[in-house]
Design a protein around this motif. Structure first.
Motif, PDB file in Angstrom:
ATOM      1  N   ARG A   1       0.869  -1.180   0.000  1.00 24.99           N
ATOM      2  CA  ARG A   1       0.000   0.000   0.000  1.00 24.99           C
ATOM      3  C   ARG A   1       0.901   1.224   0.000  1.00 24.99           C
ATOM      4  NH1 ARG A   1      -4.108   2.182   4.622  1.00 24.99           N
ATOM      5  NH2 ARG A   1      -4.654   4.064   3.506  1.00 24.99           N
TER       6      ARG A   1
ATOM      7  N   VAL B   1      -2.985   5.452  -2.459  1.00 25.01           N
ATOM      8  CA  VAL B   1      -4.237   5.429  -1.707  1.00 25.01           C
ATOM      9  C   VAL B   1      -4.083   6.364  -0.508  1.00 25.01           C
ATOM     10  CG1 VAL B   1      -5.901   4.003  -0.473  1.00 25.01           C
ATOM     11  CG2 VAL B   1      -4.639   3.038  -2.382  1.00 25.01           C
TER      12      VAL B   1
ATOM     13  N   GLN C   1      -0.909   2.916   5.550  1.00 26.29           N
ATOM     14  CA  GLN C   1      -0.122   3.565   4.498  1.00 26.29           C
ATOM     15  C   GLN C   1       1.350   3.196   4.628  1.00 26.29           C
ATOM     16  OE1 GLN C   1      -0.796   7.774   4.459  1.00 26.29           O
ATOM     17  NE2 GLN C   1      -2.820   7.572   3.616  1.00 26.29           N
TER      18      GLN C   1
ATOM     19  N   SER D   1       3.569  -3.175   3.566  1.00 24.52           N
ATOM     20  CA  SER D   1       3.378  -4.260   2.600  1.00 24.52           C
ATOM     21  C   SER D   1       3.363  -5.580   3.354  1.00 24.52           C
ATOM     22  CB  SER D   1       4.476  -4.252   1.534  1.00 24.52           C
ATOM     23  OG  SER D   1       5.727  -4.536   2.121  1.00 24.52           O
TER      24      SER D   1
ATOM     25  N   ARG E   1       0.089  -3.645  -6.047  1.00 24.93           N
ATOM     26  CA  ARG E   1      -0.181  -2.465  -5.238  1.00 24.93           C
ATOM     27  C   ARG E   1      -1.681  -2.340  -5.059  1.00 24.93           C
ATOM     28  NH1 ARG E   1       2.950   2.097  -8.517  1.00 24.93           N
ATOM     29  NH2 ARG E   1       5.008   1.178  -8.434  1.00 24.93           N
ATOM     30  N   ILE E   2      -2.066  -1.692  -3.965  1.00 20.92           N
ATOM     31  CA  ILE E   2      -3.479  -1.406  -3.756  1.00 20.92           C
ATOM     32  C   ILE E   2      -3.804  -0.093  -4.440  1.00 20.92           C
ATOM     33  CG2 ILE E   2      -5.236  -0.858  -2.037  1.00 20.92           C
ATOM     34  CD1 ILE E   2      -3.772  -2.696  -0.104  1.00 20.92           C
TER      35      ILE E   2
ATOM     36  N   PRO F   1     -11.480  -0.540  -3.481  1.00 22.30           N
ATOM     37  CA  PRO F   1     -10.059  -0.881  -3.659  1.00 22.30           C
ATOM     38  C   PRO F   1      -9.884  -2.062  -4.612  1.00 22.30           C
ATOM     39  CG  PRO F   1     -10.837  -1.647  -1.535  1.00 22.30           C
ATOM     40  CD  PRO F   1     -11.967  -0.882  -2.152  1.00 22.30           C
TER      41      PRO F   1
END
Length: 128
Positions: free
Chosen positions: A38, A43, A63, A66, A111-112, A119
């Motif tokens: 992330r 995001v 945030q 990972s 990746r998000i 999402p």
């Protein structure tokens, strides 16, 4: 006869011997690695994201975090959802899952991302 086979076997050069004997699989050869990160800029939400594998909560990401999973090869269902306070909840609408097909020994990075529908996973460059 057995002495003849033994002497023949011992006369083989080492590379030929290595090819004739079965190689032992390393511990990770039977698994695939799935890495989900992330990124801070992708995001921009204070909510944490839940990563669900086969509809089971497997990880929570804030945030910049990972997570990696060692999974058996084959299809895996991955679903993402915002979790936390009421503003982070998606409501009663179930979020769509993505089906990934993983091969043995494969490393897949995602990746998000976030869209109006929720999402999702997007492939990440392998240089990360």
């Amino acid at each position: 006869m057995s002495r003849l086979l033994l002497s023949l076997f011992l006369c083989l050069p080492l590379p030929a011997l290595a090819q004739a004997l079965p190689s032992h699989a390393t511990m990770g050869d039977g698994y695939a690695v799935l890495i989900i990160s992330r990124e801070r800029l992708e995001v921009a939400s204070p909510c944490e994201f839940g990563v669900y594998l086969q509809d089971q909560l497997a990880a929570r990401l804030f945030q910049g975090q990972s997570v990696s999973f060692n999974l058996p090869p084959g299809d895996v269902s991955v679903r993402l959802g915002m979790i936390g306070t009421e503003t982070c909840q998606a409501g009663i609408t179930p979020l769509d899952s993505q089906r990934l097909s993983l091969g043995a020994g494969e490393i897949r990075r995602y990746r998000i991302g976030l869209s109006a529908s929720g999402p999702y996973l997007t492939p990440a460059p392998s240089s990360q």
